[in-house]
Enzyme design. Structure first.
Site, PDB file in Angstrom:
ATOM      1  N   ASP A   3     -35.177  18.370  -6.852  1.00 22.20           N
ATOM      2  CA  ASP A   3     -36.588  18.701  -6.668  1.00 22.20           C
ATOM      3  C   ASP A   3     -37.044  19.805  -7.624  1.00 22.20           C
ATOM      4  O   ASP A   3     -38.200  19.824  -8.050  1.00 22.20           O
ATOM      5  CB  ASP A   3     -36.837  19.139  -5.219  1.00 22.20           C
ATOM      6  CG  ASP A   3     -36.957  17.951  -4.272  1.00 22.20           C
ATOM      7  OD1 ASP A   3     -36.965  16.801  -4.749  1.00 22.20           O
ATOM      8  OD2 ASP A   3     -37.048  18.183  -3.052  1.00 22.20           O
ATOM      9  N   GLY A   4     -36.153  20.749  -7.953  1.00 19.26           N
ATOM     10  CA  GLY A   4     -36.522  21.810  -8.889  1.00 19.26           C
ATOM     11  C   GLY A   4     -36.886  21.261 -10.254  1.00 19.26           C
ATOM     12  O   GLY A   4     -37.886  21.678 -10.871  1.00 19.26           O
TER      13      GLY A   4
ATOM     14  N   ASP B 153     -46.119  25.054  -3.645  1.00 21.68           N
ATOM     15  CA  ASP B 153     -46.684  26.219  -2.973  1.00 21.68           C
ATOM     16  C   ASP B 153     -46.766  27.420  -3.898  1.00 21.68           C
ATOM     17  O   ASP B 153     -46.188  27.447  -4.982  1.00 21.68           O
ATOM     18  CB  ASP B 153     -45.849  26.587  -1.731  1.00 21.68           C
ATOM     19  CG  ASP B 153     -44.353  26.727  -2.032  1.00 21.68           C
ATOM     20  OD1 ASP B 153     -44.003  27.286  -3.092  1.00 21.68           O
ATOM     21  OD2 ASP B 153     -43.539  26.270  -1.211  1.00 21.68           O
TER      22      ASP B 153
ATOM     23  N   LYS C  80     -50.568  41.387   8.373  1.00 21.92           N
ATOM     24  CA  LYS C  80     -49.434  42.269   8.109  1.00 21.92           C
ATOM     25  C   LYS C  80     -48.183  41.410   8.299  1.00 21.92           C
ATOM     26  O   LYS C  80     -47.894  40.950   9.410  1.00 21.92           O
ATOM     27  CB  LYS C  80     -49.437  43.465   9.054  1.00 21.92           C
ATOM     28  CG  LYS C  80     -50.605  44.414   8.827  1.00 21.92           C
ATOM     29  CD  LYS C  80     -50.503  45.644   9.705  1.00 21.92           C
ATOM     30  CE  LYS C  80     -51.732  46.540   9.533  1.00 21.92           C
ATOM     31  NZ  LYS C  80     -51.833  47.070   8.170  1.00 21.92           N
TER      32      LYS C  80
ATOM     33  N   THR D 261     -42.996  20.553   3.398  1.00 19.46           N
ATOM     34  CA  THR D 261     -41.594  20.453   3.816  1.00 19.46           C
ATOM     35  C   THR D 261     -40.701  21.431   3.050  1.00 19.46           C
ATOM     36  O   THR D 261     -39.472  21.334   3.124  1.00 19.46           O
ATOM     37  CB  THR D 261     -41.072  19.021   3.606  1.00 19.46           C
ATOM     38  OG1 THR D 261     -41.382  18.577   2.284  1.00 19.46           O
ATOM     39  CG2 THR D 261     -41.690  18.073   4.617  1.00 19.46           C
TER      40      THR D 261
ATOM     41  N   LEU E 242     -42.388  25.039   5.734  1.00 24.36           N
ATOM     42  CA  LEU E 242     -41.676  24.507   6.895  1.00 24.36           C
ATOM     43  C   LEU E 242     -40.652  25.508   7.418  1.00 24.36           C
ATOM     44  O   LEU E 242     -40.515  25.698   8.633  1.00 24.36           O
ATOM     45  CB  LEU E 242     -40.982  23.192   6.527  1.00 24.36           C
ATOM     46  CG  LEU E 242     -40.205  22.496   7.644  1.00 24.36           C
ATOM     47  CD1 LEU E 242     -41.125  22.101   8.788  1.00 24.36           C
ATOM     48  CD2 LEU E 242     -39.459  21.277   7.101  1.00 24.36           C
TER      49      LEU E 242
END
Length: 273
Positions: free
Chosen positions: A56-57, A130, A157, A170, A174
């Site tokens: 995935d990276g 993200d 905070k 995910t 997640l």
């Protein structure tokens, strides 16, 4: 139909380069034009499609490189999870046979635009999964003022704030108790990391919203860390403002016709096992 294809691999994995070479040879033998590169040195270029060979990276790096050119992308999984790379190495040549004979189906997903100032210059980048804002001093509390569509929403905070796409629901979100969101729903997910107020829970927002974080930190000389897909990291001064909005072009993923999203979830999250 014959294609102009890119094969991009993770050069830190010997088996990724070996498989990429095998894929490139197979495509050439089937009359496709092929460009082969590792994911670090590759530069944006227009192709009919891209195959990302790694985990995935690798896929996230390929997405940020080629999505501005609207190139369809398919991930071949050699990693441990593979939410984005849902086709394994032992399936790739059968997948390619079907692709060349029947064409491919595109699934469109939203991408996140991220904007902030870094060393006096405006930075605009994109995220597939993200963006995380946290203290540069690990494990330290920060304060994040969140505005949605220019309206002040709340002061958090917390250990940090995550804004993610459904694709990234995910991932880190997640792990921070955020919801799993079906990947083609047009929303953003706002997830606080270990908030000090129990009523500050994850929120799902319209992808038409413009969101901003103002991050304040009294530790680590007031430094803020911003991380894009866990790969692009920037150190920002105390009080920095980071803005988020929908990227103008969608992510185009080539679907594996033999697998559903829920099958991937069940496999990767070990449901019913």
């Amino acid at each position: 139909m014959k294609y102009n294809a890119g094969v991009i691999y993770n050069k830190s994995k010997a088996n990724a380069k070996k498989l990429a070479l095998e894929i490139a040879t197979w495509l050439k033998n089937n009359k496709c034009k092929v460009f082969l590169s590792d994911s670090i040195s590759v530069r944006p270029k227009k192709f009919d499609f891209i195959l990302s060979v790694g985990g995935d990276g690798t896929m996230l790096k390929v997405i940020r490189t080629f999505s501005p050119l609207s190139v369809p992308i398919k991930g071949i999984n050699l990693g441990s999870l593979g939410f984005l790379t849902d086709t394994d190495a032992n399936e790739v040549f059968e997948f390619l046979k079907n692709l060349l004979s029947s064409g491919f189906k595109i699934e469109k997903r939203i991408l996140l635009s991220v904007e902030f100032e870094y060393n006096g210059k405006k930075v605009r980048t994109i995220s597939a999964n993200d963006c995380v804002v946290r203290s540069l001093a690990g494990g330290k509390l920060i304060t994040v003022d969140v505005n949605i569509d220019k309206d002040f929403t709340a002061e958090y905070k917390c250990d940090g704030m995550i804004i993610s796409t459904p694709t990234g629901s995910t991932a880190y979100s997640l792990a921070a108790s955020g919801p799993i969101v079906y990947p083609n729903i047009p929303v953003f997910i706002l997830t606080p990391i270990s908030p000090h107020t129990l009523t500050q829970r994850p929120m799902i927002l319209s992808d038409k919203s413009c969101v901003s974080f103002t991050a304040k930190n009294k530790y680590g000389a007031g430094k803020i860390m911003i991380s894009i897909d866990g790969q692009e990291n920037y150190t920002l001064p105390n009080g920095s403002v980071v803005k988020f909005y929908l990227y103008k072009k969608p992510l185009k993923l080539i679907k594996n016709r033999s697998k559903s999203y829920f099958e991937t979830l069940k496999t990767k999250l070990h449901w019913s096992i």
